[in-house]
Design a protein around this motif. Structure first.
Motif, PDB file in Angstrom:
ATOM      1  N   ASN A 178      24.856  24.328  43.196  1.00 45.64           N
ATOM      2  CA  ASN A 178      24.042  23.510  44.083  1.00 45.64           C
ATOM      3  C   ASN A 178      23.982  24.143  45.465  1.00 45.64           C
ATOM      4  OD1 ASN A 178      23.650  21.452  42.108  1.00 45.64           O
ATOM      5  ND2 ASN A 178      25.751  20.766  42.487  1.00 45.64           N
ATOM      6  N   SER A 179      23.176  23.551  46.319  1.00 45.83           N
ATOM      7  CA  SER A 179      23.059  24.089  47.674  1.00 45.83           C
ATOM      8  C   SER A 179      23.749  23.205  48.697  1.00 45.83           C
ATOM      9  CB  SER A 179      21.584  24.257  48.044  1.00 45.83           C
ATOM     10  OG  SER A 179      20.922  23.004  47.984  1.00 45.83           O
ATOM     11  N   VAL A 180      24.511  22.205  48.248  1.00 47.50           N
ATOM     12  CA  VAL A 180      25.239  21.339  49.174  1.00 47.50           C
ATOM     13  C   VAL A 180      26.673  21.188  48.698  1.00 47.50           C
ATOM     14  CG1 VAL A 180      23.188  20.046  49.867  1.00 47.50           C
ATOM     15  CG2 VAL A 180      24.560  19.223  47.953  1.00 47.50           C
ATOM     16  N   THR A 181      27.557  20.957  49.658  1.00 44.27           N
ATOM     17  CA  THR A 181      28.959  20.677  49.381  1.00 44.27           C
ATOM     18  C   THR A 181      29.339  19.421  50.133  1.00 44.27           C
ATOM     19  OG1 THR A 181      29.474  23.019  49.118  1.00 44.27           O
ATOM     20  CG2 THR A 181      31.319  21.542  49.575  1.00 44.27           C
ATOM     21  N   VAL A 182      29.989  18.490  49.447  1.00 47.86           N
ATOM     22  CA  VAL A 182      30.420  17.239  50.067  1.00 47.86           C
ATOM     23  C   VAL A 182      31.863  17.400  50.507  1.00 47.86           C
ATOM     24  CG1 VAL A 182      30.771  14.769  49.762  1.00 47.86           C
ATOM     25  CG2 VAL A 182      28.833  15.904  48.651  1.00 47.86           C
ATOM     26  N   PHE A 183      32.105  17.223  51.824  1.00 44.63           N
ATOM     27  CA  PHE A 183      33.453  17.336  52.379  1.00 44.63           C
ATOM     28  C   PHE A 183      33.980  15.922  52.635  1.00 44.63           C
ATOM     29  CE2 PHE A 183      36.389  17.681  55.977  1.00 44.63           C
ATOM     30  CZ  PHE A 183      37.272  18.641  55.483  1.00 44.63           C
ATOM     31  N   HIS A 184      35.059  15.578  51.968  1.00 50.68           N
ATOM     32  CA  HIS A 184      35.615  14.227  52.072  1.00 50.68           C
ATOM     33  C   HIS A 184      36.590  14.144  53.249  1.00 50.68           C
ATOM     34  CE1 HIS A 184      33.898  12.938  48.241  1.00 50.68           C
ATOM     35  NE2 HIS A 184      34.222  14.138  47.771  1.00 50.68           N
ATOM     36  N   ILE A 185      36.532  13.035  53.963  1.00 52.58           N
ATOM     37  CA  ILE A 185      37.420  12.808  55.099  1.00 52.58           C
ATOM     38  C   ILE A 185      38.163  11.489  54.887  1.00 52.58           C
ATOM     39  CG2 ILE A 185      36.048  14.135  56.735  1.00 52.58           C
ATOM     40  CD1 ILE A 185      34.739  11.582  57.651  1.00 52.58           C
ATOM     41  N   ASP A 186      39.273  11.322  55.615  1.00 54.91           N
ATOM     42  CA  ASP A 186      40.103  10.133  55.423  1.00 54.91           C
ATOM     43  C   ASP A 186      39.459   8.881  56.009  1.00 54.91           C
ATOM     44  OD1 ASP A 186      41.960  11.663  54.135  1.00 54.91           O
ATOM     45  OD2 ASP A 186      43.131  12.084  55.949  1.00 54.91           O
ATOM     46  N   ASN A 187      38.844   9.023  57.175  1.00 55.61           N
ATOM     47  CA  ASN A 187      38.212   7.853  57.807  1.00 55.61           C
ATOM     48  C   ASN A 187      37.025   8.317  58.642  1.00 55.61           C
ATOM     49  OD1 ASN A 187      39.239   8.415  60.664  1.00 55.61           O
ATOM     50  ND2 ASN A 187      41.166   8.278  59.513  1.00 55.61           N
TER      51      ASN A 187
END
Length: 511
Positions: A200-209
């Motif tokens: 894909n051409s996007v990456t989802v970066f998860h954060i705590d809050n």
């Protein structure tokens, strides 16, 4: 008076004589006593020495007796061994004598049989000559003529049988060739089960809050702009809970941005200078990971002796895609397919794996080239001393040159199998990525441009220029020229925003 003196003198003389006599007596008595004591001590010492000598003599004698006894035992054992050996030698001599007599009798019997056989052979030869004379007289042909006729007839019969057998084999091979080829291909595909992964051409970066989002954006957006400028990606911070979207067509840029964000959030210090420092470190880290990925891939496939530069190129495949298919996964799958298919056909599976792994190295160029990826990959492989059959397999896997080895068609077939599986590739994504790369290349062709980033799915092109090479007035003209160039040379949906950025920095150090 004189009488007194004389008397005293006489008394003195008498006293001296008496003292001398007493002194001599005492001395003599002591002397006798000392001599007696000395004689007694000498006698005691003599007795002790005699006892010691006797004891030492007894011990020495016992030791000598023991040594003599041990030597006698050794001599007795040696004598027994010699007797046994002598008995064994005598037995062997008897056996040899018997064997010799048996051989002599057998030799005489064989001589008699050989003489009888020779006599029989002579009789058989005479009978054969008589029979031949009779046959020649009956048939009217000599032995040589009859032999030639027989050989000719046998040749014709053998040729006819061989031709019919060859025709049967050819017909059977034609009937079963397609079936066997399909069987080998199906077995090979079944033995290599690789998951399909579309890039894909996007990456989802998860954060705590969601509080972290404000720190990432920074005052008036300076942090997010610095991060986008340093990595060349577009960062989307919206209302999506606990998530930040990183958008870029280049997987390497997305990975660098993701790792940099992770380090920045973990460290807690987020500002433009720190962002640039972390991005530089992450780029170095990604380079090391690329090399490690290449080494691990070669070890997993059992491929040894690759040049370090080829290992680095293989590692870079992890961050490249071909029509949406991850290039490293495609290369690994092609290598496994080629190795299994070569083994089925009785060829070298190691060479086939090597060629399958390297067949797409031309898709990861370090420099701009006008060659096709097959030709460029063959050039790289030849430069790093790969064998001619490997180079030919790389160059010929798209029929761009003649195949000179049996490995080349195997690699071509396995490349097609890996790419033709349902869902393996997505050509729309590949066209999209090519369009974004073309946008960046157009901007980089102008003097003074240091970096270019195509973001927002190709709707915006950010161009960073050197402050010492381009002034503010030239920035406007440069953005206009690039926009006209894109409009003339490319086909694209919608419009493309060209943003030229000129940044001046002044740095000094307090010492």
């Amino acid at each position: 008076m004189i009488t007194t003196i004389i008397l005293a003198f006489v008394c003195l003389i008498v006293g001296c004589i008496a003292g001398y006599a007493i002194f001599r007596y005492v001395i003599k008595a002591k002397y006798n006593t000392t001599i007696a004591q000395a004689e007694l001590e000498a006698k005691n010492i003599k007795e002790k020495k005699l006892l010691q000598v006797k004891e030492e003599f007894v011990n020495r004698k016992a030791q000598l007796d023991k040594e003599v006894q041990q030597r006698n035992q050794n001599l007795l054992q040696a004598e027994n061994k010699l007797k046994q050996r002598e008995i064994s030698i005598n037995q062997r001599q008897d056996a040899v004598s018997r064997r010799k007599s048996e051989l002599d009798s057998m030799q005489s019997t064989l001589d008699k049989q050989a003489q009888a056989l020779q006599r029989k052979e002579e009789e058989v030869a005479k009978l054969a000559a008589q029979e031949r004379e009779k046959l020649e007289a009956i048939s009217g042909l000599s032995a040589d003529e009859a032999k030639e006729r027989l050989i000719t007839s046998l040749k014709d019969e053998a040729r006819t049988n061989a031709q019919s057998y060859i025709n049967e084999i050819m017909d059977e091979a034609k009937m079963t060739a397609n079936k066997e080829a399909k069987k080998i291909v199906i077995q090979t595909i079944q033995r290599v089960a690789t998951e399909t992964a579309i890039e894909n051409s996007v990456t989802v970066f998860h954060i705590d809050n969601d509080e972290v989002k404000g720190r990432i954006i920074g005052r008036e957006g300076r942090n997010i702009r610095a991060l986008e400028a340093a990595t060349g990606v577009e960062i989307v911070v919206d209302d999506t809970p606990e998530a930040i979207v990183i958008s870029a067509f280049d997987p390497v840029r997305r990975e660098i941005c993701r790792l940099a964000l992770h380090q920045l959030i973990t460290d807690g210090r987020i500002h433009p200078a720190r962002i640039e420092e972390v991005v530089a470190k992450v780029k170095k880290q990604v380079d090391e990971e690329v090399l490690e990925t290449g080494k691990r891939t070669a070890i997993d496939l059992g491929i040894h002796g690759l040049h370090p530069e080829l290992i680095r190129i293989i590692g870079k495949m992890k961050y490249r895609s071909s029509y949406g298919q991850n290039l490293l996964m495609h290369a690994r799958e092609t290598a496994n397919l080629a190795g299994i298919m070569a083994a089925e056909l009785g060829l070298s599976s190691r060479k086939a794996k090597r060629a399958g792994l390297l067949h797409d190295i031309g898709k990861v160029p370090d420099e701009d080239t006008e060659l096709s990826h097959a030709e460029y990959g063959a050039k790289i492989a030849e430069e790093y001393k790969e064998k001619p059959e490997i180079v030919n397999a790389i160059a010929a896997h798209h029929d761009e040159c003649e195949m000179t080895s049996l490995i080349a068609p195997i690699v071509q077939v396995c490349d097609a199998i890996s790419g033709a599986r349902p869902g393996a590739r997505r050509e729309v994504a590949e066209a999209y990525i090519k369009r974004l790369k073309d946008l960046e290349n157009i901007a980089m062709s102008y003097p003074g441009v240091t970096k270019t980033y195509a973001i927002q799915a190709g709707r915006e092109l950010r161009v960073i220029v050197g402050a010492d090479k381009v002034d503010d007035a030239q920035c406007n003209q440069l953005s206009l020229d690039i926009a006209n160039k894109i409009q003339t040379d490319m086909t694209y949906p919608g419009q493309v925003k060209v943003c030229v950025i000129r940044e001046v920095r002044s740095i000094n150090y307090a010492k």
